[in-house]
Design a protein around this motif. Structure first.
Motif, PDB file in Angstrom:
ATOM      1  N   ILE A   2      43.833  21.065 -64.162  1.00 38.66           N
ATOM      2  CA  ILE A   2      43.219  19.968 -63.464  1.00 38.66           C
ATOM      3  C   ILE A   2      42.091  19.942 -63.161  1.00 38.66           C
ATOM      4  O   ILE A   2      41.434  20.794 -62.613  1.00 38.66           O
ATOM      5  CB  ILE A   2      44.032  19.822 -61.906  1.00 38.66           C
TER       6      ILE A   2
ATOM      7  N   LEU B 275      47.167  20.432 -54.420  1.00 36.80           N
ATOM      8  CA  LEU B 275      46.509  19.724 -55.365  1.00 36.80           C
ATOM      9  C   LEU B 275      45.168  19.074 -54.949  1.00 36.80           C
ATOM     10  O   LEU B 275      44.125  19.457 -55.495  1.00 36.80           O
ATOM     11  CB  LEU B 275      47.355  18.562 -55.875  1.00 36.80           C
ATOM     12  N   GLU B 276      45.230  18.556 -53.793  1.00 33.60           N
ATOM     13  CA  GLU B 276      43.988  18.015 -52.980  1.00 33.60           C
ATOM     14  C   GLU B 276      42.909  19.229 -52.614  1.00 33.60           C
ATOM     15  O   GLU B 276      41.746  19.072 -53.011  1.00 33.60           O
ATOM     16  CB  GLU B 276      44.341  17.502 -51.822  1.00 33.60           C
TER      17      GLU B 276
ATOM     18  N   MET C 101      45.105  12.437 -61.164  1.00 38.22           N
ATOM     19  CA  MET C 101      44.076  13.454 -61.398  1.00 38.22           C
ATOM     20  C   MET C 101      44.128  13.367 -62.882  1.00 38.22           C
ATOM     21  O   MET C 101      44.800  13.053 -63.457  1.00 38.22           O
ATOM     22  CB  MET C 101      44.984  14.935 -60.920  1.00 38.22           C
TER      23      MET C 101
ATOM     24  N   PHE D 157      41.048  15.521 -58.737  1.00 39.45           N
ATOM     25  CA  PHE D 157      42.260  15.019 -58.212  1.00 39.45           C
ATOM     26  C   PHE D 157      41.355  13.773 -56.957  1.00 39.45           C
ATOM     27  O   PHE D 157      40.286  14.140 -56.537  1.00 39.45           O
ATOM     28  CB  PHE D 157      42.885  15.908 -57.265  1.00 39.45           C
TER      29      PHE D 157
END
Length: 142
Positions: free
Chosen positions: A88, A17-18, A53, A91
Motif C-alpha cells: 500500500i 490501513l489508515e 488506496m 490510503f
C-alpha cells in the motif's frame, strides 16, 4: 494502463490501513498492472464504499528493504495460504461514502464484491469516485 478494482474489507482492518501498520493487502488474485487502485467497501455493519488506496504490483517475497507492519513472519504465513501481497502506497477516506443500497440501485452492482470487481465495468461509479478524489488531498501517503 491503470486498473481500478472494488474490494471488500472488514471494519476492524480499516484503522490498521489508515495508520499504515497494515502496509500490505493480501488477496488470492494477481492484477497485472503497474498502476492499481483499490476502492474499499467496508462490510457489515458499516456497509459503505468509503476509502481508496493505491498499491504496488503483487509480490510474494519481501525485498531486503521491505517489512510487513504486522510482522514479516505473518507476511509469509499469509503468502503460504496462496495469497499475494500488494504494498500500500497511499490510503485516504472518501468525503462522500456510498452506501450499499446506492451501489446496487444507482450503479447496478448486484452485491458487494466477494473477491473483486473491475470498476471499468461500472463507468458511472468509477467516474463519480474519481471526481470525488480529485477534490481531496491524499490523507496518507506511505
Amino acid at each position: 494502463m491503470a486498473t481500478d478494482i472494488l474490494i471488500s474489507i472488514y471494519p476492524e482492518l480499516m484503522p490498521k490501513l489508515e495508520s499504515g501498520i497494515k502496509n500490505f493487502e493480501f488477496r488470492p488474485f494477481v492484477i497485472n498492472d503497474d498502476s492499481i487502485t483499490m476502492w474499499l467497501y467496508e462490510t457489515k455493519p458499516t456497509k459503505l464504499l468509503n476509502a481508496v488506496m493505491n498499491v504496488k504490483p503483487a509480490i510474494s517475497v519481501l525485498s531486503d528493504n521491505q517489512h510487513y507492519g504486522l510482522g514479516d513472519n505473518k507476511f509469509y504465513e499469509i503468502i503460504n495460504t496462496g495469497r499475494v501481497a500488494y504494498e500500500i502506497t497511499s490510503f485516504r477516506w472518501l468525503d462522500n461514502p456510498i452506501d450499499i443500497k446506492k451501489i446496487k440501485t444507482y450503479y447496478g452492482l448486484a452485491n458487494a464484491p466477494q473477491n473483486f470487481v473491475y470498476l471499468q465495468n461500472y463507468p458511472k461509479l468509477l467516474s463519480d469516485l474519481k471526481a470525488q478524489t480529485q477534490h481531496q488531498q491524499s490523507s496518507l501517503d506511505f
